[in-house]
Structures are given as C-alpha cells and as structure tokens.
Design a protein around this motif. Structure first.
Motif, PDB file in Angstrom:
ATOM      1  N   LEU A  25       0.848  -1.192   0.000  1.00 54.29           N
ATOM      2  CA  LEU A  25       0.000   0.000   0.000  1.00 54.29           C
ATOM      3  C   LEU A  25       0.884   1.243   0.000  1.00 54.29           C
ATOM      4  O   LEU A  25       1.783   1.375   0.840  1.00 54.29           O
ATOM      5  N   LEU A  26       0.627   2.159  -0.928  1.00 53.03           N
ATOM      6  CA  LEU A  26       1.405   3.395  -1.021  1.00 53.03           C
ATOM      7  C   LEU A  26       0.518   4.586  -0.670  1.00 53.03           C
ATOM      8  O   LEU A  26      -0.324   5.010  -1.475  1.00 53.03           O
ATOM      9  N   PRO A  27       0.662   5.149   0.546  1.00 48.06           N
ATOM     10  CA  PRO A  27      -0.154   6.310   0.934  1.00 48.06           C
ATOM     11  C   PRO A  27       0.295   7.570   0.182  1.00 48.06           C
ATOM     12  O   PRO A  27       1.483   7.881   0.125  1.00 48.06           O
ATOM     13  N   LEU A  28      -0.690   8.294  -0.365  1.00 50.00           N
ATOM     14  CA  LEU A  28      -0.422   9.483  -1.165  1.00 50.00           C
ATOM     15  C   LEU A  28      -1.274  10.648  -0.677  1.00 50.00           C
ATOM     16  O   LEU A  28      -2.273  10.465   0.022  1.00 50.00           O
ATOM     17  N   GLY A  29      -0.890  11.838  -1.088  1.00 50.79           N
ATOM     18  CA  GLY A  29      -1.666  13.025  -0.741  1.00 50.79           C
ATOM     19  C   GLY A  29      -0.952  14.262  -1.234  1.00 50.79           C
ATOM     20  O   GLY A  29      -0.257  14.233  -2.247  1.00 50.79           O
ATOM     21  N   ALA A  30      -1.127  15.350  -0.521  1.00 50.04           N
ATOM     22  CA  ALA A  30      -0.424  16.592  -0.845  1.00 50.04           C
ATOM     23  C   ALA A  30      -0.227  17.377   0.447  1.00 50.04           C
ATOM     24  O   ALA A  30      -1.013  17.251   1.393  1.00 50.04           O
ATOM     25  N   PRO A  44      -2.108  13.152   3.372  1.00 50.14           N
ATOM     26  CA  PRO A  44      -1.338  11.926   3.603  1.00 50.14           C
ATOM     27  C   PRO A  44      -1.606  11.310   4.970  1.00 50.14           C
ATOM     28  O   PRO A  44      -1.496  10.092   5.128  1.00 50.14           O
ATOM     29  N   LEU A  45      -1.979  12.129   5.955  1.00 44.11           N
ATOM     30  CA  LEU A  45      -2.351  11.584   7.267  1.00 44.11           C
ATOM     31  C   LEU A  45      -3.535  10.635   7.133  1.00 44.11           C
ATOM     32  O   LEU A  45      -3.538   9.527   7.702  1.00 44.11           O
ATOM     33  N   LEU A  69       3.912   0.953   2.539  1.00 37.32           N
ATOM     34  CA  LEU A  69       5.132   1.616   2.090  1.00 37.32           C
ATOM     35  C   LEU A  69       5.264   3.000   2.734  1.00 37.32           C
ATOM     36  O   LEU A  69       4.263   3.595   3.151  1.00 37.32           O
ATOM     37  N   PRO A  70       6.466   3.552   2.811  1.00 34.55           N
ATOM     38  CA  PRO A  70       6.606   4.947   3.233  1.00 34.55           C
ATOM     39  C   PRO A  70       5.787   5.854   2.327  1.00 34.55           C
ATOM     40  O   PRO A  70       5.765   5.682   1.106  1.00 34.55           O
ATOM     41  N   ALA A  71       5.117   6.817   2.913  1.00 34.98           N
ATOM     42  CA  ALA A  71       4.220   7.695   2.162  1.00 34.98           C
ATOM     43  C   ALA A  71       4.981   8.600   1.199  1.00 34.98           C
ATOM     44  O   ALA A  71       6.132   8.979   1.444  1.00 34.98           O
ATOM     45  N   LEU A  72       4.312   8.930   0.085  1.00 32.39           N
ATOM     46  CA  LEU A  72       4.777   9.993  -0.812  1.00 32.39           C
ATOM     47  C   LEU A  72       3.809  11.170  -0.618  1.00 32.39           C
ATOM     48  O   LEU A  72       2.726  11.192  -1.201  1.00 32.39           O
TER      49      LEU A  72
END
Length: 250
Positions: A25-30, A44-45, A69-72
C-alpha cells in the motif's frame, strides 16, 4: 510487521516466496493548507491512517500479506497557490516518481501495489491513473488505484464528501480528530462558518481564493467530531480491504 520500511533486506527478499500474496500500500496526498484549524499534512495523514487500519485488519489473513510503504506526501496542488504551506510538484515529476518507485518494487518480484490517495485535485488524480497505467503496460505491474471519487466508492462516504464541500470541512477534519486530534485547533474550528463551495464543479484553473475559500477550507468544519471520523475510517478501511483482496487475486 505492518510497515515495509521496518523489514530487513532479507525479509523483503523472502516476501515473494511466501504462501501469502504480498500487496503493498502506497499512501499518497499533498502538503497544502487545510483551513486555519487543520494540519497541512491532512491528506497523507488520512491515507496513512487508512493503510495502517487495513494492514492491521488483514494481519492474519491467510491469502494476502499487506505492507504499508513509506508515504509519498507531495502532489499536484495548484489550487492552494497563494497560501503558506502548499508544496506543489508538477504532473511529470509526480508521474516519474511513482513510476520509478513502482518499477523498483516490480523488479524485485513485488508487482501488486495499491495507490491510496486522499488529495482530489483533478490534475493530481489524472496523474495517479496515468502512472498506474504506465506501470502496468510498460513494467509488468499489477498496480491499482483506490479512486474514492468514483461513484461506487463515494456513495458509501458522507454526505459532505459526496457534495464536494469537503476540503478541510466536516469530512476531513473529523478524520484528523479521530487519528491525530492534537493537530486540530478545535476551539478555532468551532467558530468557523460553513463555506458552500463545491470543488467537484471547480475549473481546473481555479484556486481556493478564486473559488471563495478565503481561509483555504470549504464545508462545515465546526460540525466535525472524532466519532464521525472513526466511523468514516471504518468505511474507508472497508473499501481498502476490498481493493486489497481484489488486487491479491490478479
């Protein structure tokens, strides 16, 4: 273990040989302003909170091995221009970063990657979809994107989310209250009036200020509660678990 980065190199090498199918799982956001009351890392939170909950729920699943996975945390965020704290990266930068990360994992025998995003600016979403397609067609991946704005997913979420009045409003603020309440200025939050701006209908060239979001939020943050946030995290986790199981069978 829940988090990919906590594994040793040897443990990662053993993932693809196990009896359970690895799903990453790849956490994403801005990183962008979320009103005067909520953290700039709200998106991302929320993504990380979803991923951690889903991984915990599936910790003993006999079929899939879920790792976060570590977040981007950086994304396309032109809407936030003019406010302090916004960190915009361009579409091609985001696409290249996602493709490089995904290709590195696919090359190690870990092709099942699920993009988990909670930043809904149209150009950002388009880039995520394009990156998943690139990884699948050019790198042999089995990459999916949990697209929360798709009708079948959105209809399971709150009324404010479906309305599009959900940037740092009741929907997002409730989620932060459920996960990291210390990051919300709750006394200030309770004083904020509703801002009836629907981002779903916004022009791609618009910005928060042009839309009338003079404090970088819309919706009704004053109505946010931790209880609603926990309930919404439950639904988000349901959606993510379903997507994980679907990806694990591909």
């Amino acid at each position: 273990m829940t988090f990919f980065a906590d594994l040793t190199s040897r443990q990662v090498a053993e993932l693809s040989a196990g009896t359970r199918t690895p799903v990453l799982l790849l956490p994403l956001g801005a990183i962008e302003p979320h009103g005067p009351h909520a953290p700039i890392g709200t998106d991302p939170l929320i993504s990380h909170g979803m991923c951690a909950r889903a991984a915990d729920r599936l910790a003993a699943d006999p079929d899939v091995r879920v790792l976060v996975l570590p977040a981007l945390p950086y994304g396309v965020t032109r809407f936030a221009a003019g406010f302090a704290g916004g960190i915009h990266i361009g579409e091609e930068t985001l696409h290249a970063l996602l493709v490089d990360v995904g290709a590195a994992l696919i090359g190690q025998g870990l092709p099942r990657i699920l993009l988990v995003n909670n930043h809904f600016e149209p150009a950002h979403l388009t880039t995520l979809r394009r990156a998943a397609e690139t990884l699948n067609t050019e790198h042999g991946g089995r990459v999916a994107h949990l697209d929360l704005v798709r009708r079948r997913n959105a209809q399971r979420l709150t009324e404010e989310f479906r309305s599009g009045e959900c940037h740092a409003g009741r929907y997002e603020t409730s989620l932060v209250l459920a996960d990291r309440p210390e990051l919300v200025d709750e006394p200030l939050m309770r004083t904020l009036p509703r801002v009836p701006v629907t981002l779903a209908a916004a022009s791609p060239n618009a910005g928060f200020k042009e839309l009338g979001m003079t404090d970088a939020y819309c919706g009704s943050p004053a109505e946010a509660t931790a209880e609603e946030g926990e309930a919404t995290f439950g639904v988000l986790t349901d959606l993510l678990v379903e997507a994980i199981h679907e990806l694990g069978t591909r």
